[in-house]
Design an enzyme around this catalytic site. Structure first.
Site, mmCIF file in Angstrom:
data_model
loop_
_atom_site.group_PDB
_atom_site.id
_atom_site.type_symbol
_atom_site.label_atom_id
_atom_site.label_comp_id
_atom_site.label_asym_id
_atom_site.label_seq_id
_atom_site.Cartn_x
_atom_site.Cartn_y
_atom_site.Cartn_z
ATOM 1 N N GLY A 9 4.780 46.859 34.130
ATOM 2 C CA GLY A 9 5.381 45.498 33.910
ATOM 3 C C GLY A 9 6.637 45.725 33.296
ATOM 4 N N THR A 11 9.770 45.775 34.586
ATOM 5 C CA THR A 11 10.843 44.754 35.082
ATOM 6 C C THR A 11 10.651 43.324 34.819
ATOM 7 N N GLY A 12 9.689 42.886 34.122
ATOM 8 C CA GLY A 12 9.337 41.530 33.485
ATOM 9 C C GLY A 12 10.021 41.134 32.346
ATOM 10 N N GLN A 13 9.865 39.741 31.969
ATOM 11 C CA GLN A 13 10.623 39.314 30.748
ATOM 12 C C GLN A 13 10.077 40.185 29.472
ATOM 13 N N ASP A 14 8.816 40.316 29.203
ATOM 14 C CA ASP A 14 8.478 41.113 28.282
ATOM 15 C C ASP A 14 8.842 42.431 28.251
ATOM 16 N N LEU A 86 1.668 45.039 30.647
ATOM 17 C CA LEU A 86 2.421 44.071 30.591
ATOM 18 C C LEU A 86 2.255 43.628 32.158
ATOM 19 N N ALA A 88 1.442 41.933 35.539
ATOM 20 C CA ALA A 88 0.321 40.825 36.047
ATOM 21 C C ALA A 88 1.162 40.051 37.017
ATOM 22 N N SER A 90 1.781 36.655 37.042
ATOM 23 C CA SER A 90 1.706 36.072 35.610
ATOM 24 C C SER A 90 1.808 34.432 35.619
ATOM 25 N N THR A 133 -3.676 36.366 26.768
ATOM 26 C CA THR A 133 -2.967 35.063 27.020
ATOM 27 C C THR A 133 -3.800 33.991 26.259
ATOM 28 N N GLU A 135 -3.971 31.184 27.684
ATOM 29 C CA GLU A 135 -4.751 30.669 29.007
ATOM 30 C C GLU A 135 -6.392 31.028 28.872
ATOM 31 N N TYR A 157 -6.166 32.788 37.109
ATOM 32 C CA TYR A 157 -5.173 33.772 36.269
ATOM 33 C C TYR A 157 -5.806 34.000 34.851
ATOM 34 N N LYS A 161 -7.606 37.304 33.270
ATOM 35 C CA LYS A 161 -7.033 37.771 32.228
ATOM 36 C C LYS A 161 -8.549 37.772 31.163
HETATM 37 P P1 NAP Z 1 6.532 38.707 33.979
HETATM 38 O O1 NAP Z 1 7.920 38.201 33.886
HETATM 39 O O2 NAP Z 1 6.063 37.595 35.280
HETATM 40 O O3 NAP Z 1 6.403 40.103 34.356
HETATM 41 C C1 NAP Z 1 5.298 40.494 34.922
HETATM 42 C C2 NAP Z 1 5.572 42.195 35.048
HETATM 43 O O4 NAP Z 1 4.429 42.726 35.953
HETATM 44 C C3 NAP Z 1 6.752 42.418 36.274
HETATM 45 O O5 NAP Z 1 7.520 43.582 35.907
HETATM 46 C C4 NAP Z 1 6.123 42.648 37.612
HETATM 47 O O6 NAP Z 1 6.815 43.280 38.657
HETATM 48 C C5 NAP Z 1 4.921 43.246 37.130
HETATM 49 N N1 NAP Z 1 3.973 43.177 38.333
HETATM 50 C C6 NAP Z 1 3.374 42.238 38.805
HETATM 51 N N2 NAP Z 1 2.230 42.765 39.728
HETATM 52 C C7 NAP Z 1 2.332 44.155 39.529
HETATM 53 C C8 NAP Z 1 1.678 45.234 40.185
HETATM 54 N N3 NAP Z 1 0.843 44.879 41.019
HETATM 55 N N4 NAP Z 1 2.007 46.397 39.872
HETATM 56 C C9 NAP Z 1 2.938 46.791 38.649
HETATM 57 N N5 NAP Z 1 3.599 45.810 38.253
HETATM 58 C C10 NAP Z 1 3.411 44.410 38.607
HETATM 59 O O7 NAP Z 1 5.702 38.223 32.814
HETATM 60 P P2 NAP Z 1 6.040 38.075 31.246
HETATM 61 O O8 NAP Z 1 6.261 36.775 30.976
HETATM 62 O O9 NAP Z 1 7.146 39.348 30.837
HETATM 63 O O10 NAP Z 1 4.485 38.572 30.689
HETATM 64 C C11 NAP Z 1 4.268 39.685 30.383
HETATM 65 C C12 NAP Z 1 2.619 39.967 30.399
HETATM 66 O O11 NAP Z 1 2.172 39.140 29.217
HETATM 67 C C13 NAP Z 1 2.028 39.619 31.741
HETATM 68 O O12 NAP Z 1 0.582 40.332 31.826
HETATM 69 C C14 NAP Z 1 1.519 38.079 31.441
HETATM 70 O O13 NAP Z 1 0.429 37.596 32.045
HETATM 71 C C15 NAP Z 1 1.066 38.020 29.928
HETATM 72 N N6 NAP Z 1 1.537 36.839 29.213
HETATM 73 C C16 NAP Z 1 2.682 36.242 29.007
HETATM 74 C C17 NAP Z 1 3.079 35.130 28.379
HETATM 75 C C18 NAP Z 1 4.368 34.361 28.375
HETATM 76 O O14 NAP Z 1 4.254 33.257 28.028
HETATM 77 N N7 NAP Z 1 5.145 34.929 29.002
HETATM 78 C C19 NAP Z 1 2.126 34.753 27.502
HETATM 79 C C20 NAP Z 1 0.825 35.285 27.424
HETATM 80 C C21 NAP Z 1 0.655 36.528 28.326
HETATM 81 P P3 NAP Z 1 7.941 42.679 39.422
HETATM 82 O O15 NAP Z 1 9.227 42.441 38.561
HETATM 83 O O16 NAP Z 1 8.156 43.502 40.620
HETATM 84 O O17 NAP Z 1 7.521 41.243 39.793
HETATM 85 O O1 F7E Z 2 3.566 25.778 32.583
HETATM 86 C C1 F7E Z 2 3.678 22.269 33.138
HETATM 87 C C2 F7E Z 2 2.416 23.078 33.742
HETATM 88 O O2 F7E Z 2 4.294 27.497 34.406
HETATM 89 C C3 F7E Z 2 3.663 24.986 31.572
HETATM 90 C C4 F7E Z 2 2.283 31.972 31.664
HETATM 91 O O3 F7E Z 2 3.642 32.860 31.214
HETATM 92 O O4 F7E Z 2 2.242 30.919 29.725
HETATM 93 C C5 F7E Z 2 2.442 30.818 31.033
HETATM 94 O O5 F7E Z 2 1.674 29.919 31.528
HETATM 95 C C6 F7E Z 2 3.497 23.727 31.590
HETATM 96 C C7 F7E Z 2 1.937 23.712 32.430
HETATM 97 O O6 F7E Z 2 3.369 28.102 32.040
HETATM 98 C C8 F7E Z 2 5.887 22.048 35.955
HETATM 99 O O7 F7E Z 2 1.617 22.330 34.427
HETATM 100 C C9 F7E Z 2 5.033 20.826 34.593
HETATM 101 O O8 F7E Z 2 1.021 22.819 31.660
HETATM 102 O O9 F7E Z 2 5.778 27.461 32.452
HETATM 103 P P1 F7E Z 2 4.295 27.363 32.811
HETATM 104 P P2 F7E Z 2 1.946 28.177 31.616
HETATM 105 O O10 F7E Z 2 1.094 27.703 32.742
HETATM 106 O O11 F7E Z 2 1.871 27.678 30.445
HETATM 107 C C10 F7E Z 2 0.929 31.415 29.594
HETATM 108 C C11 F7E Z 2 0.345 31.600 28.077
HETATM 109 C C12 F7E Z 2 0.736 32.612 30.256
HETATM 110 O O12 F7E Z 2 -0.056 33.830 29.959
HETATM 111 C C13 F7E Z 2 1.287 32.738 31.612
HETATM 112 O O13 F7E Z 2 1.510 34.062 32.135
HETATM 113 O O14 F7E Z 2 4.216 22.715 32.215
HETATM 114 N N1 F7E Z 2 4.636 22.008 34.161
HETATM 115 N N2 F7E Z 2 5.878 20.798 35.387
HETATM 116 C C14 F7E Z 2 5.067 22.649 34.985
HETATM 117 N N3 F7E Z 2 4.980 24.077 35.220
HETATM 118 C C15 F7E Z 2 5.639 24.698 36.108
HETATM 119 N N4 F7E Z 2 5.818 25.896 36.239
HETATM 120 N N5 F7E Z 2 6.685 24.005 37.061
HETATM 121 C C16 F7E Z 2 6.679 22.556 36.864
HETATM 122 O O15 F7E Z 2 7.411 21.730 37.887
#
Ligand code: NAP
Ligand code: F7E
Length: 345
Positions: A9, A11-14, A86, A88, A90, A133, A135, A157, A161
């Site tokens: 992961g 290439t993702g944000q984290d 990382l 997913a 996501s 997460t 979630e 999702y 997880k």
């Molecule tokens: P993100 O920006 O969506 O990055 C996800 C990464 O996973 C990207 O590099 C993506 O590649 C890669 N990926 C997706 N499917 C894949 C596959 N089949 N094989 C290999 N790589 C794959 O997510 P993030 O926000 O950085 O989050 C990092 C991790 O923490 C995720 O597992 C997410 O579920 C978890 N998480 C995130 C949050 C949050 O608030 N950000 C909170 C809790 C947990 P591409 O760039 O090619 O798409």
């Molecule tokens: O939604 C509401 C939506 O998509 C946040 C991922 O990183 O954090 C993330 O999941 C809230 C939700 O994030 C729109 O219904 C309203 O209640 O930014 P989100 P998420 O679903 O909380 C967790 C911790 C992860 O693990 C996940 O990978 O905002 N909402 N209006 C909206 N959400 C989106 N996307 N778009 C809207 O227009």
């Protein structure tokens, strides 16, 4: 000898923040990117090193978390000290559209890495971090949520997880591996994907400010989230991996904001005056001329919503000595500044 980390992961944000962090800590960072028809390395291009450079500290490999062979091969070839999973699918809403793929990547993906560690007899050498997460708590609205709160995931999702969470614990308990979960609450940054709500709001409000867009359409304005900064949260991932004993940790700011208030914070930063009117799906925000700047659209409501997330990270604060550095106002400010600087002109 430098430590080697392998990030799925990358290439993702984290992945991008963690790679920067580990390179500064003198690691050699190996990252796994998947093949795509257009280039997907925008978040790590600034740390890219040409393969002809000697003693590289940042190395990218092709692979996919749904492809056991590539996972096993990379683990065998690199023999990393630390693996961060990382990778997913996501996006919570997308997981309702693609539940099977989400399960394959987010649930079985973790198993594939754990099995690759075991299969290659690296249980004693390689530590494993699973990106858990908030979630997982889903419909459990009793806040604040900590490591002892019960899980009730509310999306494909979240359910995927949940498997990854328990298989990580199962491998730790069965094979005495260093495998642990970080249960991270929402964390954002200027590198956040464009379809997550914070980035969607920032980008649309900036375009509205620049008169390039008229209206921002959102779903549930009343969902509450505990939003932190990704840069602070990757530091916690590393701390979790430096312990002698593997343990799971909640990582959160302990402060909650609604989606609607996030819109207000962005509008305030951009000096846009909003007046909210109406209720439910008809709720809108108007500017001083009566133009509709924010409205609701049913398309953005989910089949099931997670309404109330607020984390209690006291275990991390006590044992890891971790605390978040960035307030939500600073986060909004950084995201808006980045967006305005990139789109001016
Ligand atoms: P993100 O920006 O969506 O990055 C996800 C990464 O996973 C990207 O590099 C993506 O590649 C890669 N990926 C997706 N499917 C894949 C596959 N089949 N094989 C290999 N790589 C794959 O997510 P993030 O926000 O950085 O989050 C990092 C991790 O923490 C995720 O597992 C997410 O579920 C978890 N998480 C995130 C949050 C949050 O608030 N950000 C909170 C809790 C947990 P591409 O760039 O090619 O798409
Ligand atoms: O939604 C509401 C939506 O998509 C946040 C991922 O990183 O954090 C993330 O999941 C809230 C939700 O994030 C729109 O219904 C309203 O209640 O930014 P989100 P998420 O679903 O909380 C967790 C911790 C992860 O693990 C996940 O990978 O905002 N909402 N209006 C909206 N959400 C989106 N996307 N778009 C809207 O227009």
């Amino acid at each position: 000898m430098k430590k080697k980390a392998l990030i799925f992961g990358i290439t993702g944000q984290d992945g991008s923040y963690l790679a920067e962090y580990l390179i500064k800590k003198n690691y050699i960072v190996h990252g796994v990117k998947r093949r795509s028809s257009s280039i997907n390395t925008g978040r790590v291009d600034h740390i890219y090193q040409d393969p002809h450079v000697s003693n590289r500290t940042f190395i990218l490999h092709y692979g996919d978390i749904t492809d056991s062979l590539s996972v096993a091969r990379l683990v065998k070839q690199i023999k990393p000290h630390e693996i961060y999973n990382l990778a997913a699918q996501s996006h919570v809403q997308v997981s309702f559209e693609s539940p099977e793929y989400t399960a394959n990547a987010d649930a079985i993906g973790a198993l594939r890495i754990l099995e690759a560690i075991r299969f290659n007899k690296l249980e004693k050498k390689t530590k494993f971090y699973q990106a858990g997460t908030s979630e997982l708590y889903g419909l459990n609205e009793k806040t604040p949520q900590n490591e002892k709160s019960f899980f009730h995931p509310a999306s494909p999702y979240g359910v995927a997880k949940l498997y990854a969470h328990w298989i990580t614990i199962n491998y730790r308990e069965s094979y005495n591996m260093f495998a642990c979960n970080g249960i991270l609450f929402n964390h954002e940054s200027p590198r956040r994907g464009e379809t997550f709500v914070t980035q969607k709001i920032v980008q649309a409000m900036c375009r509205i400010k620049q008169k390039k867009q008229k209206t921002l359409y959102l779903g549930n304005l009343y969902a509450k989230r505990d939003w932190g900064h990704a840069r602070d949260f990757v530091h916690a991932m590393w701390l979790i991996m430096q312990r002698k004993d593997p343990k799971d940790f909640v990582i959160a700011t302990g402060k909650q904001t609604t989606v609607k208030n996030f819109v207000n914070l962005v509008a305030k930063k951009l000096k846009i005056k909003l007046t909210w009117k109406g209720k439910g799906i008809k709720e809108k925000a108007l500017d001083q001329k009566g133009q509709i700047l924010v409205a609701c659209d049913k398309a953005y409501f989910r089949p099931l919503e997670v309404n109330n997330l607020l984390g209690d990270s006291s275990r991390a604060r006590k044992i890891l000595n971790w605390k978040p550095k960035t307030s939500i106002r600073e986060l909004v400010s950084e995201m808006v500044d980045k967006e305005m600087n990139e789109t001016i002109g």
